[in-house]
Design an enzyme around this catalytic site. Structure first.
Site, mmCIF file in Angstrom:
data_model
loop_
_atom_site.group_PDB
_atom_site.id
_atom_site.type_symbol
_atom_site.label_atom_id
_atom_site.label_comp_id
_atom_site.label_asym_id
_atom_site.label_seq_id
_atom_site.Cartn_x
_atom_site.Cartn_y
_atom_site.Cartn_z
ATOM 1 N N ASP A 330 -27.086 -21.662 8.222
ATOM 2 C CA ASP A 330 -26.087 -22.603 7.706
ATOM 3 C C ASP A 330 -26.011 -22.595 6.176
ATOM 4 O O ASP A 330 -26.963 -22.218 5.483
ATOM 5 C CB ASP A 330 -26.424 -24.029 8.150
ATOM 6 C CG ASP A 330 -26.025 -24.308 9.589
ATOM 7 O OD1 ASP A 330 -25.731 -23.339 10.316
ATOM 8 O OD2 ASP A 330 -26.029 -25.487 9.983
ATOM 9 N N HIS A 381 -18.142 -23.960 8.980
ATOM 10 C CA HIS A 381 -19.055 -25.086 8.751
ATOM 11 C C HIS A 381 -18.421 -26.099 7.796
ATOM 12 O O HIS A 381 -19.132 -26.809 7.088
ATOM 13 C CB HIS A 381 -20.380 -24.561 8.205
ATOM 14 C CG HIS A 381 -21.531 -25.516 8.338
ATOM 15 N ND1 HIS A 381 -21.705 -26.361 9.413
ATOM 16 C CD2 HIS A 381 -22.580 -25.758 7.495
ATOM 17 C CE1 HIS A 381 -22.808 -27.070 9.244
ATOM 18 N NE2 HIS A 381 -23.366 -26.731 8.082
ATOM 19 N N HIS A 385 -18.746 -29.449 3.480
ATOM 20 C CA HIS A 385 -19.949 -29.932 4.160
ATOM 21 C C HIS A 385 -19.953 -31.467 4.246
ATOM 22 O O HIS A 385 -20.984 -32.129 4.088
ATOM 23 C CB HIS A 385 -21.224 -29.443 3.466
ATOM 24 C CG HIS A 385 -22.421 -29.388 4.389
ATOM 25 N ND1 HIS A 385 -23.296 -30.445 4.524
ATOM 26 C CD2 HIS A 385 -22.871 -28.417 5.220
ATOM 27 C CE1 HIS A 385 -24.254 -30.114 5.390
ATOM 28 N NE2 HIS A 385 -24.015 -28.889 5.828
ATOM 29 N N HIS A 475 -31.326 -21.891 7.524
ATOM 30 C CA HIS A 475 -30.396 -21.973 6.397
ATOM 31 C C HIS A 475 -30.550 -20.768 5.480
ATOM 32 O O HIS A 475 -31.676 -20.331 5.219
ATOM 33 C CB HIS A 475 -30.628 -23.254 5.588
ATOM 34 C CG HIS A 475 -30.300 -24.503 6.339
ATOM 35 N ND1 HIS A 475 -31.127 -25.021 7.311
ATOM 36 C CD2 HIS A 475 -29.211 -25.331 6.272
ATOM 37 C CE1 HIS A 475 -30.587 -26.133 7.816
ATOM 38 N NE2 HIS A 475 -29.420 -26.332 7.208
#
Length: 509
Positions: A330, A381, A385, A475
């Site tokens: 991510d 995504h 964010h 991540h």
């Protein structure tokens, strides 16, 4: 005697389109079995298609003939369809007006035959198109066992040997019966193969010799099950895509669901599993386009959910069951750590899913292109964010569409098959993402690398928390991810040594 049972008293008759497809394939099989040269291939193809045909081989040999068998001089006048050869050359048809319904099949098999002329090996086998009524009777749960047994015998199948059923689907306007015959005509399936169109879906009955083990899963063969054809079907699709080219829409539209092994008199069970598996087959790579019910594991239970709800289900499992895991990253791309992570994945021969933060995509589009070039999968995504748990559907859609546009600006034509909600706060995002064609993607194991505890601890958390079919959340952006990169480099060989393999997350609906 009912009309359906009366069908058992006559020999199986070929369904018209599928029969034509078989005749096309048989024509080229006959050429491959005898003397073959560019002139005979091109002249016979022109006669078969009823229009001019041409051929140029990589070694420079060429031919061009009209439908009456007369050689034509010069370049083609109007190419209505073509297939390129590797490393150079092509075959083509010159039909005035619109292409004929079987031109694609003719070109595909002309190309297969031309590759033999150019020195490439081939392995093909003509499948058998079957009477749809007999196939429907075999797959029925309503008819007597004696009627189903006789239908099996009329189809040339053994009523006592296990079989599997596959379901083939295509895009709008696709003739799935013809597409199934064309796909299976590559000879990739061993054993007895029968093909028919049942409603909007192609039905493929596969019966292996007892004890057949090639490509089988543990427990297949003499114990009573028959080896799954999923791997062979993926190979056939891969060859079909290669032959037809990356832009060919109908080749990319084919999807296949494979049922489990069954007693022939219970073929309806394998047929039901094949249609359930078909719901999990995508239109991307051959691996995504063929879904095997046996490989789906617990994910197959989702097939009972109505498709509208299914598309919005958040998945946290891999496409296939067993000791499989999916690596997802991510908040990238991140210029400090993403390139190092991509190099680790390249070195270890693993592909992953990258969940992209739109602002970071704008700043580092070259890293998105590097992900695509490395064979990795992209995931939306969101743009900034943001926590979208309370957002309206309209605001969510605007953000997701903007993020997708930014990703495709960085990597034109890139597929974005997944969406992941920041912080796991889904709200209405899962349904909006599904409406946009993206699978909502969750996770089963988060290793907490947003607060780096050291690579040793990250490795320990994965080894202790991993479960079969888990999607793992890590991540590559949002901070210093050097410990994550180190942990991944160490984990991949450790997991492989323990029998784990790496997969993509499931897609539903």
């Amino acid at each position: 005697m009912t009309a359906v049972k009366g069908l058992l008293l006559r020999l199986s008759a070929l369904e018209a389109d599928a029969a034509t497809a078989v005749r096309v394939i048989a024509h080229f099989e006959a050429l491959l079995g005898g003397g073959l040269d560019p002139v005979s291939l091109t002249r016979s193809t022109a006669a078969l298609a009823g229009c001019a045909a041409g051929l140029e081989l990589p070694d420079g040999r060429a031919a061009r003939f009209g439908s009456a068998g007369v050689a034509l001089p010069g370049p083609p006048e109007r190419v209505s369809g073509r297939v390129d050869l590797e490393p150079s050359g092509r075959v083509w048809l010159e039909r005035p007006g619109e292409p004929g319904p079987f031109d694609e099949l003719v070109l595909e098999w002309m190309a297969i035959t031309a590759r033999v002329l150019a020195g490439r090996p081939r392995q093909t086998r003509v499948p058998s198109a079957a009477d749809p009524a007999l196939v429907e009777l075999v797959l029925s749960g309503r008819e007597d066992a004696s009627d189903r047994a006789r239908a099996l015998r009329l189809l040339g199948l053994d009523p006592e040997a296990p079989l599997r059923v596959a379901a083939v689907a295509g895009g709008p306007g696709t003739d799935v019966g013809v597409e199934a015959v064309a796909l299976l005509g590559r000879g990739s399936l061993h054993g007895i193969v029968r093909v028919a169109q049942v409603g909007p879906v192609g039905a493929v009955l596969v019966q292996r010799p007892i004890g057949y083990l090639a490509g089988s899963a543990p427990g297949d063969g003499p114990s009573g099950r028959t080896a799954s054809p999923a791997a062979e079907l993926r190979t056939a699709l891969r060859e079909r895509l290669r032959d037809r080219g990356p832009s060919h829409r109908s080749a990319h539209a084919i999807r296949v669901g494979v049922g489990g092994g069954a007693d022939p008199l219970d073929a309806r069970d394998s047929w039901a599993q094949a249609r359930s598996a078909l719901r999990f087959a995508g239109t991307g790579t051959p691996e995504e386009a063929v879904a095997d019910h046996d490989e789906l594991g617990p994910v197959a239970l989702l097939a009972d959910i109505p498709v509208e709800r299914l598309r919005a289900q958040v998945v946290d499992s891999t496409r296939h069951g067993g000791r499989a895991v999916a690596l997802t990253f991510d908040d990238g791309p991140n210029p400090a750590d993403t390139p190092r992570l991509l190099e680790v994945l390249r070195k270890r021969h693993v592909t992953a899913v990258f969940c992209l933060w739109g602002d970071h995509v704008k700043e580092h589009p070259e890293l998105v292109r590097a992900m695509v070039a490395g064979g990795h999968t992209l995931c939306n995504h969101t743009m900034h964010h943001d926590d979208m748990g309370t957002w309206s559907a309209e605001d969510i859609r605007a953000d997701l569409e903007r993020t997708n546009a930014e990703i495709r600006r960085a990597a034109p034509g890139a597929r974005i098959p997944y969406f992941r909600a920041p912080y796991g706060n889904w709200g209405k995002t899962s349904q909006v993402a599904a409406d946009l064609g993206m699978q909502p993607l969750g996770w089963r194991l988060a290793i907490g690398d947003w607060e780096p505890p050291g690579a040793d601890e990250l490795v320990r958390r994965v080894e202790e928390g991993i479960t079969p079919g888990a999607v793992i959340l890590m991540h590559d952006g949002g901070g210093d991810r050097s410990q994550t990169v180190e942990a991944v480099d160490r984990l991949i060989p450790l997991l492989r040594a323990e029998g784990w393999h790496f997969d993509k997350p499931a897609r539903c609906g």
